[in-house]
Write an enzyme that holds these catalytic residues in place. Structure first.
Site, PDB file in Angstrom:
ATOM      1  N   ASP A  17       7.470 -12.959   7.902  1.00 50.45           N
ATOM      2  CA  ASP A  17       8.636 -13.847   7.735  1.00 50.45           C
ATOM      3  C   ASP A  17       8.989 -14.196   6.276  1.00 50.45           C
ATOM      4  O   ASP A  17       9.262 -15.359   5.967  1.00 50.45           O
ATOM      5  CB  ASP A  17       8.408 -15.156   8.505  1.00 50.45           C
ATOM      6  CG  ASP A  17       8.349 -14.970  10.013  1.00 50.45           C
ATOM      7  OD1 ASP A  17       8.389 -13.830  10.472  1.00 50.45           O
ATOM      8  OD2 ASP A  17       8.248 -15.986  10.719  1.00 50.45           O
ATOM      9  N   ASP A  30      11.661 -13.577  11.778  1.00 45.66           N
ATOM     10  CA  ASP A  30      12.058 -14.625  12.714  1.00 45.66           C
ATOM     11  C   ASP A  30      13.541 -14.400  13.017  1.00 45.66           C
ATOM     12  O   ASP A  30      14.344 -14.205  12.085  1.00 45.66           O
ATOM     13  CB  ASP A  30      11.837 -15.989  12.021  1.00 45.66           C
ATOM     14  CG  ASP A  30      11.447 -17.081  12.990  1.00 45.66           C
ATOM     15  OD1 ASP A  30      10.838 -16.792  14.038  1.00 45.66           O
ATOM     16  OD2 ASP A  30      11.750 -18.257  12.693  1.00 45.66           O
ATOM     17  N   HIS A  57      16.315 -15.833  15.585  1.00 44.84           N
ATOM     18  CA  HIS A  57      16.710 -16.740  16.667  1.00 44.84           C
ATOM     19  C   HIS A  57      18.170 -16.583  17.064  1.00 44.84           C
ATOM     20  O   HIS A  57      19.033 -16.307  16.226  1.00 44.84           O
ATOM     21  CB  HIS A  57      16.496 -18.193  16.241  1.00 44.84           C
ATOM     22  CG  HIS A  57      15.058 -18.533  15.977  1.00 44.84           C
ATOM     23  ND1 HIS A  57      14.053 -18.293  16.880  1.00 44.84           N
ATOM     24  CD2 HIS A  57      14.455 -19.120  14.897  1.00 44.84           C
ATOM     25  CE1 HIS A  57      12.901 -18.705  16.368  1.00 44.84           C
ATOM     26  NE2 HIS A  57      13.119 -19.199  15.169  1.00 44.84           N
ATOM     27  N   HIS A 100      19.128 -22.087  19.434  1.00 47.63           N
ATOM     28  CA  HIS A 100      17.774 -21.802  19.926  1.00 47.63           C
ATOM     29  C   HIS A 100      17.025 -23.088  20.262  1.00 47.63           C
ATOM     30  O   HIS A 100      17.208 -24.113  19.603  1.00 47.63           O
ATOM     31  CB  HIS A 100      17.006 -21.002  18.863  1.00 47.63           C
ATOM     32  CG  HIS A 100      15.708 -20.461  19.351  1.00 47.63           C
ATOM     33  ND1 HIS A 100      14.511 -21.080  19.103  1.00 47.63           N
ATOM     34  CD2 HIS A 100      15.428 -19.362  20.085  1.00 47.63           C
ATOM     35  CE1 HIS A 100      13.535 -20.364  19.664  1.00 47.63           C
ATOM     36  NE2 HIS A 100      14.074 -19.322  20.263  1.00 47.63           N
ATOM     37  N   HIS A 142      17.449 -22.302  11.713  1.00 47.57           N
ATOM     38  CA  HIS A 142      16.986 -21.338  10.705  1.00 47.57           C
ATOM     39  C   HIS A 142      16.939 -19.937  11.302  1.00 47.57           C
ATOM     40  O   HIS A 142      16.813 -19.767  12.515  1.00 47.57           O
ATOM     41  CB  HIS A 142      15.595 -21.733  10.187  1.00 47.57           C
ATOM     42  CG  HIS A 142      14.529 -21.627  11.244  1.00 47.57           C
ATOM     43  ND1 HIS A 142      14.324 -22.593  12.197  1.00 47.57           N
ATOM     44  CD2 HIS A 142      13.638 -20.640  11.520  1.00 47.57           C
ATOM     45  CE1 HIS A 142      13.352 -22.221  13.004  1.00 47.57           C
ATOM     46  NE2 HIS A 142      12.916 -21.039  12.626  1.00 47.57           N
ATOM     47  N   LYS A 162      11.081 -11.544  16.334  1.00 51.46           N
ATOM     48  CA  LYS A 162      10.483 -12.477  17.289  1.00 51.46           C
ATOM     49  C   LYS A 162      11.309 -13.746  17.351  1.00 51.46           C
ATOM     50  O   LYS A 162      12.053 -14.044  16.419  1.00 51.46           O
ATOM     51  CB  LYS A 162       9.040 -12.781  16.874  1.00 51.46           C
ATOM     52  CG  LYS A 162       8.953 -13.427  15.496  1.00 51.46           C
ATOM     53  CD  LYS A 162       7.538 -13.537  15.020  1.00 51.46           C
ATOM     54  CE  LYS A 162       7.471 -14.171  13.648  1.00 51.46           C
ATOM     55  NZ  LYS A 162       7.985 -15.543  13.567  1.00 51.46           N
ATOM     56  N   CYS A 209       3.401 -19.245  11.495  1.00 49.00           N
ATOM     57  CA  CYS A 209       3.525 -17.847  11.922  1.00 49.00           C
ATOM     58  C   CYS A 209       2.358 -16.980  11.467  1.00 49.00           C
ATOM     59  O   CYS A 209       1.929 -16.086  12.192  1.00 49.00           O
ATOM     60  CB  CYS A 209       4.868 -17.291  11.473  1.00 49.00           C
ATOM     61  SG  CYS A 209       6.231 -18.165  12.293  1.00 49.00           S
TER      62      CYS A 209
HETATM   63 ZN    ZN Z   1      11.669 -19.901  13.814  1.00 51.66          ZN
END
Ligand code: ZN
Length: 245
Positions: A49, A87, A89, A93, A122, A147, A192
């Site tokens: 990330d 990451d 989303h 989310h 984010h 993810k 993470c």
């Molecule tokens: Zn996130």
């Protein structure tokens, strides 16, 4: 290099390694500096990330997140195999505080799969915040795993989403590629990176976190708790200087 080690290496090259020489070498290593870890073909670097929203100036900045980028590049250059995570989303989310009435970022809420820390919006799919940092240069990365794209579930880990069951597919990929050990760098140490390292252990992989190539968020004691959990799970805590890269 110590004299003992030089002698051992020349013996090894000459094919003269005996049980006695091996034992002597272990002592020589123990007396000198620790041997550095040279990543091999069954090792893979997981770059977690390193995205604009997690860098100072982004929506969910990790302090000093930008400072790790040159070091991550340098480490990655020493690995034959690299996987990057992103990451990723949906808008609205479930991990975003903005979708929970009366909640602010960094507060928690109970969801079907457990306690969820609520974050500022984010890494929304397709936005500049979700892009990798512009100075991240790892052209030989073999896989980018996304993810957190299931709208009703967060995913800190690169292996499993927050229910601990829904898979990202990474464990199957790693198994098919024959990787045995994961080295982790990136953001954030206590979320993470930590969850990915713990899940690496769960699927039977070795896991080593390169501490100075990570930075943490550290909300409500999360950083100390993360290291405690990782240590108990057999995750090794190393520094970039321990690597021969
Ligand atoms: Zn996130």
């Amino acid at each position: 290099m110590s004299t003992n080690r030089r002698q051992f290496l020349s013996s090894a090259v000459g094919g003269l390694v005996t049980a006695g020489a091996t034992a002597g070498t272990r002592r020589a290593w123990a007396q000198g500096a620790s041997p550095k870890i040279k990543p091999g073909g069954r090792d893979v670097l997981l770059v977690v990330d390193v995205q604009n929203d997690f860098i100072p100036g982004g929506a969910l900045p990790v302090k000093e997140g930008d400072l790790i980028v040159p070091l991550v590049n340098q480490i990655a250059a020493g690995f034959e195999h690299v996987i990057m995570t992103q990451d990723w989303h949906t808008p609205g989310h479930i991990s975003f505080a903005s979708v929970h009435a009366g909640k602010k970022p960094f507060e928690t809420t109970k969801l079907a799969y457990g306690t969820q820390v609520l974050w500022p919006d984010h890494c929304v799919q397709g936005t500049a915040g979700a892009d990798f940092h512009k100075d991240l240069k790892i052209p030989h990365a073999e896989l980018i795993i996304r993810k957190g794209y299931r709208k009703q579930m967060d995913s800190y880990s690169a292996f499993f989403e927050a229910d601990g069951k829904s898979t990202t597919g990474l464990s199957g990929y790693v198994r098919d590629r024959g990787f045995r050990q994961v080295f982790l760098v990136g953001l954030a140490t206590d979320f993470c990176v930590c969850w990915s390292a713990l899940d690496a252990r769960k699927v039977g992989l070795g896991a080593q976190v390169v501490e100075d190539a990570c930075r943490g968020i550290d909300t409500n004691g999360s950083l100390a708790k993360a290291w405690d959990q990782m240590t108990k799970a057999g995750v090794k805590r190393i520094r970039s200087a321990d690597l021969s890269v």
